[in-house]
Scaffold this active site. Structure first.
Site, PDB file in Angstrom:
ATOM      1  N   ASP A  78     -17.981 -22.411   9.127  1.00  0.00           N
ATOM      2  CA  ASP A  78     -19.362 -22.541   9.812  1.00  0.00           C
ATOM      3  C   ASP A  78     -20.579 -21.927   9.007  1.00  0.00           C
ATOM      4  O   ASP A  78     -20.304 -20.861   8.410  1.00  0.00           O
ATOM      5  CB  ASP A  78     -19.504 -21.862  11.075  1.00  0.00           C
ATOM      6  CG  ASP A  78     -20.745 -22.207  11.857  1.00  0.00           C
ATOM      7  OD1 ASP A  78     -20.553 -22.878  12.981  1.00  0.00           O
ATOM      8  OD2 ASP A  78     -21.789 -21.750  11.570  1.00  0.00           O
ATOM      9  N   HIS A 111     -16.601 -30.773  17.661  1.00  0.00           N
ATOM     10  CA  HIS A 111     -15.898 -29.774  17.058  1.00  0.00           C
ATOM     11  C   HIS A 111     -15.513 -28.710  17.861  1.00  0.00           C
ATOM     12  O   HIS A 111     -16.075 -28.350  18.811  1.00  0.00           O
ATOM     13  CB  HIS A 111     -16.960 -29.398  16.002  1.00  0.00           C
ATOM     14  CG  HIS A 111     -18.444 -28.879  16.558  1.00  0.00           C
ATOM     15  ND1 HIS A 111     -19.437 -29.993  16.991  1.00  0.00           N
ATOM     16  CD2 HIS A 111     -18.936 -27.738  16.891  1.00  0.00           C
ATOM     17  CE1 HIS A 111     -20.291 -29.235  17.420  1.00  0.00           C
ATOM     18  NE2 HIS A 111     -20.310 -27.930  17.422  1.00  0.00           N
ATOM     19  N   HIS A 166     -14.968 -24.753  17.666  1.00  0.00           N
ATOM     20  CA  HIS A 166     -15.067 -23.289  17.013  1.00  0.00           C
ATOM     21  C   HIS A 166     -13.874 -22.487  17.104  1.00  0.00           C
ATOM     22  O   HIS A 166     -13.255 -22.137  18.150  1.00  0.00           O
ATOM     23  CB  HIS A 166     -16.303 -22.699  17.456  1.00  0.00           C
ATOM     24  CG  HIS A 166     -17.653 -23.529  17.528  1.00  0.00           C
ATOM     25  ND1 HIS A 166     -18.656 -22.895  16.711  1.00  0.00           N
ATOM     26  CD2 HIS A 166     -17.992 -24.350  18.269  1.00  0.00           C
ATOM     27  CE1 HIS A 166     -19.571 -23.628  16.801  1.00  0.00           C
ATOM     28  NE2 HIS A 166     -19.469 -24.358  18.003  1.00  0.00           N
TER      29      HIS A 166
HETATM   30  P1  5GP Z   1     -22.604 -26.236  18.230  1.00  0.00           P
HETATM   31  O1  5GP Z   1     -23.733 -25.559  19.017  1.00  0.00           O
HETATM   32  O2  5GP Z   1     -23.284 -27.826  18.299  1.00  0.00           O
HETATM   33  O3  5GP Z   1     -21.334 -26.022  19.005  1.00  0.00           O
HETATM   34  O4  5GP Z   1     -22.271 -25.626  16.962  1.00  0.00           O
HETATM   35  C1  5GP Z   1     -22.852 -26.113  15.655  1.00  0.00           C
HETATM   36  C2  5GP Z   1     -22.272 -25.513  14.866  1.00  0.00           C
HETATM   37  O5  5GP Z   1     -22.647 -25.996  13.549  1.00  0.00           O
HETATM   38  C3  5GP Z   1     -23.138 -23.831  14.718  1.00  0.00           C
HETATM   39  O6  5GP Z   1     -22.303 -22.856  14.889  1.00  0.00           O
HETATM   40  C4  5GP Z   1     -23.820 -24.067  13.155  1.00  0.00           C
HETATM   41  O7  5GP Z   1     -24.025 -22.911  12.600  1.00  0.00           O
HETATM   42  C5  5GP Z   1     -22.932 -25.231  12.490  1.00  0.00           C
HETATM   43  N1  5GP Z   1     -23.536 -25.836  11.372  1.00  0.00           N
HETATM   44  C6  5GP Z   1     -24.717 -26.447  11.651  1.00  0.00           C
HETATM   45  N2  5GP Z   1     -25.047 -27.116  10.369  1.00  0.00           N
HETATM   46  C7  5GP Z   1     -24.197 -26.823   9.577  1.00  0.00           C
HETATM   47  C8  5GP Z   1     -23.788 -27.314   8.355  1.00  0.00           C
HETATM   48  O8  5GP Z   1     -24.771 -28.132   7.409  1.00  0.00           O
HETATM   49  N3  5GP Z   1     -22.829 -26.835   7.759  1.00  0.00           N
HETATM   50  C9  5GP Z   1     -21.757 -26.085   8.376  1.00  0.00           C
HETATM   51  N4  5GP Z   1     -20.730 -25.550   7.666  1.00  0.00           N
HETATM   52  N5  5GP Z   1     -22.012 -25.593   9.533  1.00  0.00           N
HETATM   53  C10 5GP Z   1     -23.168 -26.130  10.171  1.00  0.00           C
END
Ligand code: 5GP
Length: 124
Positions: A35, A109, A111
């Protein structure tokens, strides 16, 4: 509500190689990478390569091969990162979906979080 996949989302762009990532593991149907804004010493995102919006979309529409590959890959990530119950002290695997789940990126995704006690699961 129907599942509508936006192929311009950031993880779709990572899968197409348009944006770099720090890969932890890649298999036939799955990619795992660090992340960009980690919430714990270990914070890896595991994503299917197919165009699925969320956990429920993936579980309903993916093939058996994709579903098996994804879960085996996620478990391998836990072992590789030293947080599996065999290799370490444990982890939290969470997925957010939609508005109430506070999902930022509309590509399914998981985590994988660990490397410290993760505290309560949700705030009350
Ligand atoms: P969500 O809130 O959708 O469950 O989590 C999205 C995750 O994607 C967040 O933890 C954020 O830090 C991560 N993220 C967003 N953009 C990028 C990116 O460009 N590269 C990576 N490696 N992680 C990302």
């Amino acid at each position: 509500m129907a599942y509508s996949y936006d192929d311009q989302n950031i993880f779709a762009r990572i899968l197409r190689g348009e944006i770099p990532n720090k890969t932890v593991l890649e298999t036939a149907h799955t990619l795992a990478f660090h992340d960009i804004n980690p919430s714990a010493p270990v914070h890896v995102l595991v994503i299917p390569k197919g165009p699925y919006v969320s956990f429920d979309h993936f579980a309903a529409a993916a093939s058996d091969a994709e579903i098996v590959d994804f879960h085996r890959a996620a478990a391998q990530v836990c072992a590789q990162m030293g947080v599996s119950l065999e290799a370490g002290e444990g982890f939290r695997a969470i997925t957010n979906a939609g508005a109430h789940g506070v999902q930022e990126v509309p590509h399914y995704h998981l985590h994988i979080l660990g490397g410290r006690p993760m505290g309560r699961m949700v705030s009350r």
